[in-house]
Write an enzyme that holds these catalytic residues in place. Sequence first.
Site, PDB file in Angstrom:
ATOM      1  N   GLU A 151      24.521   3.751 -20.960  1.00  0.00           N
ATOM      2  CA  GLU A 151      25.478   3.052 -20.098  1.00  0.00           C
ATOM      3  C   GLU A 151      26.848   2.972 -20.764  1.00  0.00           C
ATOM      4  O   GLU A 151      26.954   2.648 -21.937  1.00  0.00           O
ATOM      5  CB  GLU A 151      24.965   1.641 -19.774  1.00  0.00           C
ATOM      6  CG  GLU A 151      23.618   1.611 -19.058  1.00  0.00           C
ATOM      7  CD  GLU A 151      23.651   2.257 -17.686  1.00  0.00           C
ATOM      8  OE1 GLU A 151      24.769   2.435 -17.145  1.00  0.00           O
ATOM      9  OE2 GLU A 151      22.563   2.590 -17.160  1.00  0.00           O
ATOM     10  N   ARG A 171      18.786  -7.851  -6.392  1.00  0.00           N
ATOM     11  CA  ARG A 171      18.103  -7.350  -5.185  1.00  0.00           C
ATOM     12  C   ARG A 171      16.726  -7.983  -5.059  1.00  0.00           C
ATOM     13  O   ARG A 171      16.204  -8.181  -3.968  1.00  0.00           O
ATOM     14  CB  ARG A 171      17.992  -5.826  -5.317  1.00  0.00           C
ATOM     15  CG  ARG A 171      17.461  -5.063  -4.137  1.00  0.00           C
ATOM     16  CD  ARG A 171      17.447  -3.553  -4.438  1.00  0.00           C
ATOM     17  NE  ARG A 171      16.881  -3.231  -5.750  1.00  0.00           N
ATOM     18  CZ  ARG A 171      15.575  -3.111  -6.006  1.00  0.00           C
ATOM     19  NH1 ARG A 171      14.695  -3.291  -5.064  1.00  0.00           N
ATOM     20  NH2 ARG A 171      15.156  -2.827  -7.233  1.00  0.00           N
ATOM     21  N   CYS A 201      19.616  -6.061 -16.551  1.00  0.00           N
ATOM     22  CA  CYS A 201      20.083  -5.138 -17.598  1.00  0.00           C
ATOM     23  C   CYS A 201      21.596  -5.179 -17.745  1.00  0.00           C
ATOM     24  O   CYS A 201      22.122  -5.246 -18.858  1.00  0.00           O
ATOM     25  CB  CYS A 201      19.625  -3.703 -17.306  1.00  0.00           C
ATOM     26  SG  CYS A 201      17.847  -3.507 -17.512  1.00  0.00           S
ATOM     27  N   HIS A 230      19.117   3.185 -20.650  1.00  0.00           N
ATOM     28  CA  HIS A 230      18.110   3.066 -19.588  1.00  0.00           C
ATOM     29  C   HIS A 230      17.113   4.217 -19.708  1.00  0.00           C
ATOM     30  O   HIS A 230      17.504   5.368 -19.914  1.00  0.00           O
ATOM     31  CB  HIS A 230      18.781   3.114 -18.205  1.00  0.00           C
ATOM     32  CG  HIS A 230      18.986   1.754 -17.599  1.00  0.00           C
ATOM     33  ND1 HIS A 230      20.200   1.320 -17.130  1.00  0.00           N
ATOM     34  CD2 HIS A 230      18.105   0.734 -17.373  1.00  0.00           C
ATOM     35  CE1 HIS A 230      20.065   0.084 -16.644  1.00  0.00           C
ATOM     36  NE2 HIS A 230      18.810  -0.296 -16.779  1.00  0.00           N
TER      37      HIS A 230
HETATM   38  N1  PCA Z   1      15.309  -2.992 -15.946  1.00  0.00           N
HETATM   39  C1  PCA Z   1      16.009  -3.937 -15.101  1.00  0.00           C
HETATM   40  C2  PCA Z   1      15.842  -5.260 -15.787  1.00  0.00           C
HETATM   41  C3  PCA Z   1      14.772  -5.085 -16.799  1.00  0.00           C
HETATM   42  C4  PCA Z   1      14.583  -3.626 -16.894  1.00  0.00           C
HETATM   43  O1  PCA Z   1      13.856  -3.049 -17.702  1.00  0.00           O
HETATM   44  C5  PCA Z   1      17.439  -3.536 -14.808  1.00  0.00           C
HETATM   45  O2  PCA Z   1      17.752  -2.320 -14.842  1.00  0.00           O
HETATM   46  O3  PCA Z   1      18.275  -4.396 -14.543  1.00  0.00           O
END
Ligand code: PCA
Length: 202
Positions: free
Chosen positions: A78, A88, A141, A165
């Site tokens: 990111e 959501r 996240c 991610h």
């Molecule tokens: N993914 C979620 C929150 C926890 C995770 O592993 C997100 O992308 O916000």
Amino acid sequence: MNVLVTGFEPFGGETVNPSWEAVRRLPERIGGAELTVIQLPTAFQRGEQTLLRALKTCRPELALCVGLAGGRRGLTLERVAINLRDARIPDNDGLQPEDQPVRPDGPAARFATLPVKAVVQGLTQAGIPASVSYTAGTYVCNDILYTLLDWQARETPDARGGFLHLPYTREQAAEKGENVPGMPLEEMVRGLALAIRLAAGD
Ligand code: PCA
């Protein structure tokens, strides 16, 4: 180098979260990096509290938070966190903030302070599918990345911070249908370890 790596609890009805599964399989040391690993609750308030507690104790020179982005193909690093909570689905404590800032007095966005492009290039060269992402979403996240970057900017301005991610595991993806992308967990662990090495500048 003192490095903090976090993964998340399962959320949204899943029984595993590949981010914690990958993080907990990391070795204690990667090159010159000494790792502290913790699991964060997938909950806005408790997640932030747990992260801030770890940051205060550890004061890491590098912090990489890791989460699941189901539906994405490769590892996505990111570039930016935005000052917005817009959930959501409810978090693991049943909270579902909408149209709220992460920090009412904070800037609209904060950029990751890792060498994002260099890490993605290194992963790609090692044969691990990876790309830069320009949105960490508006759920927990993004909230955690914003909180991390905000704390580091004030407390440890020379430190590096970022967010990776991961996609679904192959097993999770297979359950959801033949066109849903997934990656073997071992490949994610290899990619994560390499990302830490590259982000640490080894
Ligand atoms: N993914 C979620 C929150 C926890 C995770 O592993 C997100 O992308 O916000």
